[in-house]
Design a protein around this motif. Sequence first.
Motif, PDB file in Angstrom:
ATOM      1  N   ARG A  23       0.838  -1.210   0.000  1.00 48.51           N
ATOM      2  CA  ARG A  23       0.000   0.000   0.000  1.00 48.51           C
ATOM      3  C   ARG A  23       0.868   1.254   0.000  1.00 48.51           C
ATOM      4  O   ARG A  23       0.634   2.188  -0.767  1.00 48.51           O
ATOM      5  N   ASP A  24       1.879   1.296   0.850  1.00 50.91           N
ATOM      6  CA  ASP A  24       2.703   2.500   0.953  1.00 50.91           C
ATOM      7  C   ASP A  24       3.501   2.742  -0.323  1.00 50.91           C
ATOM      8  O   ASP A  24       3.607   3.878  -0.800  1.00 50.91           O
ATOM      9  N   GLN A  25       4.063   1.700  -0.905  1.00 50.38           N
ATOM     10  CA  GLN A  25       4.853   1.865  -2.118  1.00 50.38           C
ATOM     11  C   GLN A  25       3.996   2.371  -3.270  1.00 50.38           C
ATOM     12  O   GLN A  25       4.412   3.268  -4.020  1.00 50.38           O
ATOM     13  N   LEU A  26       2.809   1.830  -3.417  1.00 55.69           N
ATOM     14  CA  LEU A  26       1.931   2.263  -4.509  1.00 55.69           C
ATOM     15  C   LEU A  26       1.353   3.647  -4.231  1.00 55.69           C
ATOM     16  O   LEU A  26       1.099   4.416  -5.165  1.00 55.69           O
ATOM     17  N   THR A  27       1.153   3.990  -2.955  1.00 47.17           N
ATOM     18  CA  THR A  27       0.710   5.342  -2.612  1.00 47.17           C
ATOM     19  C   THR A  27       1.746   6.369  -3.035  1.00 47.17           C
ATOM     20  O   THR A  27       1.411   7.428  -3.583  1.00 47.17           O
ATOM     21  N   VAL A  28       3.010   6.073  -2.800  1.00 50.02           N
ATOM     22  CA  VAL A  28       4.089   6.965  -3.232  1.00 50.02           C
ATOM     23  C   VAL A  28       4.082   7.120  -4.754  1.00 50.02           C
ATOM     24  O   VAL A  28       4.236   8.228  -5.283  1.00 50.02           O
ATOM     25  N   ALA A  29       3.882   6.026  -5.471  1.00 52.03           N
ATOM     26  CA  ALA A  29       3.864   6.091  -6.933  1.00 52.03           C
ATOM     27  C   ALA A  29       2.704   6.943  -7.436  1.00 52.03           C
ATOM     28  O   ALA A  29       2.855   7.732  -8.382  1.00 52.03           O
ATOM     29  N   LEU A  30       1.534   6.803  -6.824  1.00 51.61           N
ATOM     30  CA  LEU A  30       0.384   7.614  -7.219  1.00 51.61           C
ATOM     31  C   LEU A  30       0.611   9.087  -6.903  1.00 51.61           C
ATOM     32  O   LEU A  30       0.290   9.982  -7.703  1.00 51.61           O
TER      33      LEU A  30
END
Length: 795
Positions: free
Chosen positions: A717-724
């Motif tokens: 969740r955190d990694q994809l949140t950063v990407a978004l």
Amino acid sequence: MAGSTNKTVHDIFQSMEYGPAATSSTATAQAWLEHHSRSLGLFIDGKFVRPADRQSRSLADSKGGHVCSTVCAVEDDVSQCASSAVNGHKAWVNLSCHQRAKVLLRLVSVLGQHGPCVSELCELCDAACSPSTLVRLLQYYSSWAQLRDTLITNWTPLGVVAVVVSDDCSLYSLMIKVLPALAMGNAVIVVPGLSTAPPALLLAQLFVAAGLPPGALNVLTGSDLSLGAKVAQNSSISYVTYSGNKQDGVMLCKATAGMGVSVSVSPYIGARCPFIIFESADIDSAVDAVIETAFKKKREVLWVLCVQESVQDSVVARLRLRMVGMKCVGLHSDGDRVLVDAAVQDAQQQGATLVQSCAAPPSGAQYPPTVLCGAAPSSPFVVSPSPGPLLPLMTFRSNTEAVTLGNHSPHGQAASIWTEDLTLALETAKSLSVGSVWVNSHSVSDPCLPVSGHKDSGTCTDGGQEGLYQFLRPSSSSPPLPRSSPVSLNYSKFGTAASPAIIPDDSDSASAPKPYLQFVGGKACKSVSGCSVAVQSPGGGSVLAYCPDGDRKDVRNAVEAAVKVQPGWMKKSPSARAQSLYSLAKGLEAKRRDLCGSISVQTGLSSDEVDEEVELSIARLNDWAAYCDKVQGGTPPLPQSGCALSLPEALGVVGVVLPDKNPLLAMVTLLGAAIGNGNAVIMVPSQKYPLPALAFIQVLQASDLPAGLVNVITGSRDQLTVALANHSVIKAIWYWGSAEGCQYLQHTCTSPLKVLRLSCQKKDGGKEWNQSHPSLLEEMWRNAVQWKSVWIPTA
């Protein structure tokens, strides 16, 4: 004949000279300032307060003369003000709608008595807002105060709202926030800029004289915008809204990240706006408007002139004629003169020619009105215009090229279109990514029309009924963010933790966990990295399945697919989008058994609870399908000649980080709201319960939705949140997750600005997704649109 001149009517129309400006007096405002010894205190609990041992800040007029000084509030003043606002809110919200409306209407008569003082004080402080404009605002919002419980049912005021503006903001931009907040029953703490502080303090005094309960409107002045962050830090504040320049807005967002308070910004100061002249325009009227808006009015926005090639020579010739004799325009400082000289030199080096009213003085904080002809869209003086009376002029050939030039900017504040062809005007207006479009006019505003900041020009809607919802929340819901103190967070390291390693086991192939695929660009696929993460059983004892471990490259691919398909999807009729959602609901019904199985295995819920969630998911998709053609804007009545359109538009590409609770129902609820309004989505399923979302991919594959409209990416969740958060194309992020994730998004999503809808997941699960209360669905629906106003004068 005595008094006659040699000028003919033709000569007068060719020169279009202005008459002499009327002399103005500021005696009434000066007397009010003298009454306060030219030292204005804070306005707390219905009266002026001047605490001892406070620093002060001096305000000068346009000629450098001393106007007054204002107090710089400190922590104790903020606490006192917040306590007063809480008490004021209790008294104000307990009044009936009719009683609140009477107070606002009573202020109209009070303004009639003290209008000259308000007008003169605004002129002294260079915070333009005429009494007639304030009267229009009061009349409009007093009627909404009267009708709140009738037309906006099941919504409740937020509580105490902080309205913050920068030093270069106008009084109108302040009051378009303050009055709707009061009309909806909130208490307001105003943190004005230096120029708006004296008029704001005077208006607060007049509000109390009109019957506003003490504490319902307070004014805190300070040395800089850091005071706004100090106010937001107080636990009594429910919402912060900001207007002004982009730099101060970004600073406020970063300073308030992690405090658990929602912040919206409207950074319109300095926005670059296109002024488009087509060959079918009345050239004389268009040129006259260019002169007025670019060189004679106070420039809160920076205009770029776009002229069709066939009339370029005619426009430039008229500009030369109209600019003859115009005087130099004063700059704010000698530093601005340096920036202007550098921009002009750069333009000349790139081949631009100058059209000036007179020769530029060798030095000093002034410069003549100047048109930079032959500018290129990529020129630095076009991309980042300098302060001062500089107007870049670009040319275009076709209507499509005009729209491309108009949208070639990170800002989306406003545009002015000049043409006698109404069809061309409406087509261009709908294609421009801006909040306000003026046809054969410019710089017109009225509170009846909702305007959203597109792209980098804001994250909220002001004006109209739509602008009221930022000061309300559904009565059946609680605030999405709990008040808290910011955590110590390394923003550069957030989301970089490695996924847990997958260790091979000795199980046979028949009982091995099933591998799943994610959904990008209309295809089920692995992650770009090729890695997977293990999905644990509810008890955490065994591995149920493996899902792809997506990263920023998967997000990049999903955004590329979404950008290609979203404009075409947005142009589909609402009924066509509704049919696609009905079809999606039927597909979900056909896959009921598979989805029930995935929810049961993943969450451990009983069969009855699982059946209920799937049934509610089918019903929710049908609800959104029915909604598609119900919110379509309108033509609000205007207090002047002409007509206007209020148009809802899609945000664009929306990133959605899904909650753990009700994994399928939450997914279809947010999915339907987004695509029903014409958006494309990139969805990140619950990291804890991803299988229902992955099973739903089968429904998406069998649907008639365009490939790339809906993308599902699994992983951290955190990694994809950063990407978004770091992808510039994504316009909005709806996030359910940790407090750290909310803080990261508030701190990071400022350049470019993103519309954030944040909810901190609680241990009890948080939001009740199985509720179908009308206001809850309406809130989600409104979160998925932005508004545009189009002005069309008729006389």
